[in-house]
Design an enzyme around this catalytic site. Structure first.
Site, PDB file in Angstrom:
ATOM      1  N   ASP A 249      10.923   1.405  19.401  1.00 51.10           N
ATOM      2  CA  ASP A 249      10.977   1.262  20.862  1.00 51.10           C
ATOM      3  C   ASP A 249      10.187   0.024  21.282  1.00 51.10           C
ATOM      4  O   ASP A 249      10.071  -0.914  20.499  1.00 51.10           O
ATOM      5  CB  ASP A 249      10.470   2.557  21.522  1.00 51.10           C
ATOM      6  CG  ASP A 249      11.101   2.783  22.892  1.00 51.10           C
ATOM      7  OD1 ASP A 249      11.100   1.851  23.703  1.00 51.10           O
ATOM      8  OD2 ASP A 249      11.601   3.894  23.152  1.00 51.10           O
ATOM      9  N   HIS A 272      12.294  -2.755  20.991  1.00 54.56           N
ATOM     10  CA  HIS A 272      12.830  -3.105  22.314  1.00 54.56           C
ATOM     11  C   HIS A 272      12.053  -4.201  23.027  1.00 54.56           C
ATOM     12  O   HIS A 272      12.204  -4.400  24.227  1.00 54.56           O
ATOM     13  CB  HIS A 272      12.916  -1.855  23.197  1.00 54.56           C
ATOM     14  CG  HIS A 272      13.850  -0.813  22.655  1.00 54.56           C
ATOM     15  ND1 HIS A 272      14.030   0.418  23.233  1.00 54.56           N
ATOM     16  CD2 HIS A 272      14.654  -0.818  21.556  1.00 54.56           C
ATOM     17  CE1 HIS A 272      14.909   1.127  22.518  1.00 54.56           C
ATOM     18  NE2 HIS A 272      15.294   0.394  21.499  1.00 54.56           N
TER      19      HIS A 272
END
Ligand SMILES: *[C@@H]1O[C@H](CO)[C@@H](O)[C@H](O)[C@H]1NC(C)=O
Ligand SMILES: *[C@@H]1O[C@H](CO)[C@@H](O)[C@H](O)[C@H]1NC(C)=O
Ligand SMILES: *[C@@H]1O[C@H](CO)[C@@H](O)[C@H](O)[C@H]1NC(C)=O
Length: 448
Positions: A249, A272
């Site tokens: 993430d 991310h």
């Protein structure tokens, strides 16, 4: 006062013992020129920890923390090298003795229980939770391993079908624990350790200040769920530097009221990327400002540098943010501001409603950003009707497509300017457009 504690059940030392005070608490007074400094040295073994990876060493760790916290002098608490200390969810609470500095020297491994069943229902938000602690350093070269695989599997119902853990069974969505969480803390330094396979975020600071995170290795598989590297909530004066963060993430994320945050010299990806937001969730009013981010290497990530707000934010802002000297490689959205407009693009059936308020995005600088985009829109500013993005600056940007094609930029309600070379060509609207329109209507009124 601390009393020497012999480790219970330890084998008797051999007859010829060069260091007869093994396993005792050692108080060393170091005389420095003109100053006396005394420190207390503790190890987990002093408190009966076994460190075989199987035995539950939670009580030993809790007792060691209590001793360190109560000590009248500075303390160094060692998690010994070579050990695997299994620790169940635990709150390490302060405030500790006035003015004592604690160094947690993690040289061995701290591992979490593998099974989520070890967490009681309703108490699943933390694993190692520091609360109201001041002047603590966590360092030592060791590993803090959340062993989060079963948590990711439980959360994988949120994941897309192509996700390696995707399955429909056991899909009760529940929050997974934050691995290392500092809440209401001040003067915290986390340096030179490895954080891996966290159940949820690896390193989180909530309502904390004067924080340094440096020389860290933070890793989880790309398919892991919600495993942000460093997550900041309502915190200020935070420096995150000189680290590798490679997770499933966000590399570093910040939400709530974060100010004076400095990120420098980070390798990010997969994952991310850097994320400010999502701001304005559940009608919260978030003020994020004075964020300086520079010297980043972001590769194979979903986003490079992102600012994200909800579509119907009731107020708040992200402003005075500097992204400088960033090298992207194969990043899907290298530069992105998303004020919630993509929600319906992504297939939500909800009809787009005209919001009258939004989280403001302004004074954002993108300076010396180069590299490759995995998607067509290397630059994407998707701002809201209610609060268009203002004062965006693109200064010396060169982003090309990873497959050699030409990238382009996308703007919606985005105002600002470009300086120097900007590739792909900027689509920002001229800044004074809004002012000119406002001015003209004022003049009209005066003429009336
Ligand atoms: C941020 O600060 C404002 C003003 O102090 C406050 O109203 C708001 O609740 C804070 N937001 C969060 C998420 O703490
Ligand atoms: C680009 O990144 C994706 C992950 O985001 C990865 O699956 C893919 O292999 C990468 N491609 C190249 C050319 O490195
Ligand atoms: C932009 O980057 C590409 C690919 O790295 C390079 O070939 C090109 O010369 C750069 N353009 C400028 C103006 O720097």
């Amino acid at each position: 006062m601390l009393c020497p504690v012999m480790s219970r059940g330890a084998p008797r030392p051999p007859a010829v013992q060069p260091l007869p005070v093994l396993a005792a608490i050692v108080v060393i007074a170091v005389l420095l020129p003109g100053a006396a400094e005394s420190r207390i040295l503790l190890t987990l073994h002093d408190f009966g920890a076994v460190g075989d990876g199987v035995t539950d060493d939670t009580k030993a760790f809790a007792d060691a923390w209590a001793a360190a916290c109560a000590a009248e002098d500075d303390v160094i608490l060692n998690v010994p090298a070579g050990g695997n200390f299994q620790i169940r969810p635990l709150t390490l609470a302060g405030p500790c003795s006035d003015d004592n500095e604690i160094k947690l020297l993690v040289s061995g491994n701290i591992v979490a229980p593998e099974s989520p069943d070890e967490w009681r229902h309703g108490q699943r938000s933390h694993w190692l939770h520091f609360h109201k602690v001041q002047d603590l350093t966590v360092t030592g070269g060791g590993i803090i391993d959340g062993r989060g695989h079963r948590w990711w599997a439980q959360s994988s119902c949120q994941a897309l079908p192509q996700h390696p853990l995707h399955h429909k069974k056991n899909c009760a969505v529940q929050p997974a624990p934050k691995a290392l969480h500092f809440e209401d803390c001040e003067g915290i330094s986390v340096k030179g350790i490895t954080l891996q396979n966290s159940q949820q975020h690896h390193l989180t600071f909530t309502r904390s200040s004067n924080v340094e995170a440096q020389y860290l290795r933070v890793t989880s598989p790309e398919y892991s769920v919600n495993t942000n590297g460093v997550h900041l909530v309502d915190s200020y004066n935070v420096h995150v530097m000189d680290s590798l963060i490679s997770t499933g993430d966000d590399c570093v994320s910040m939400v709530g009221n974060c100010t004076d945050v400095r990120l420098r010299a980070l390798s990010c990806g997969p994952g991310h990327g850097i994320s400010i937001g999502t701001l304005g969730v559940d009608s919260s009013v978030d003020y994020v400002e004075k964020i300086k981010i520079d010297t980043l290497f972001i590769s194979n990530a979903e986003n490079g540098v992102r600012i994200r707000t909800t579509k119907n934010g009731v107020g708040g802002f992200a402003r005075k943010v500097n992204f400088e000297s960033v090298v992207m490689r194969n990043v899907t959205n290298p530069i992105i501001v998303d004020q919630g407009n993509s929600d319906h693009l992504l297939g939500s059936s909800e009809a787009p409603t005209a919001a009258t308020t939004a989280v403001q995005v302004e004074k954002i600088n993108y300076i010396d950003i180069t590299g490759t985009s995995a998607s067509k829109h290397a630059i994407r500013f998707s701002c809201s009707d209610a609060e268009p993005c203002r004062h965006l600056t693109l200064d010396n940007v060169n982003l090309t497509r990873v497959d050699g094609g030409k990238a382009s930029s996308y703007c919606r309600k985005a105002f600002g300017r470009s300086i120097g070379t900007v590739i792909p060509e900027s689509c920002l609207s001229e800044e004074d457009f809004v002012q000119r329109v406002a001015q003209r209507s004022e003049e009209d009124e005066e003429e009336d």
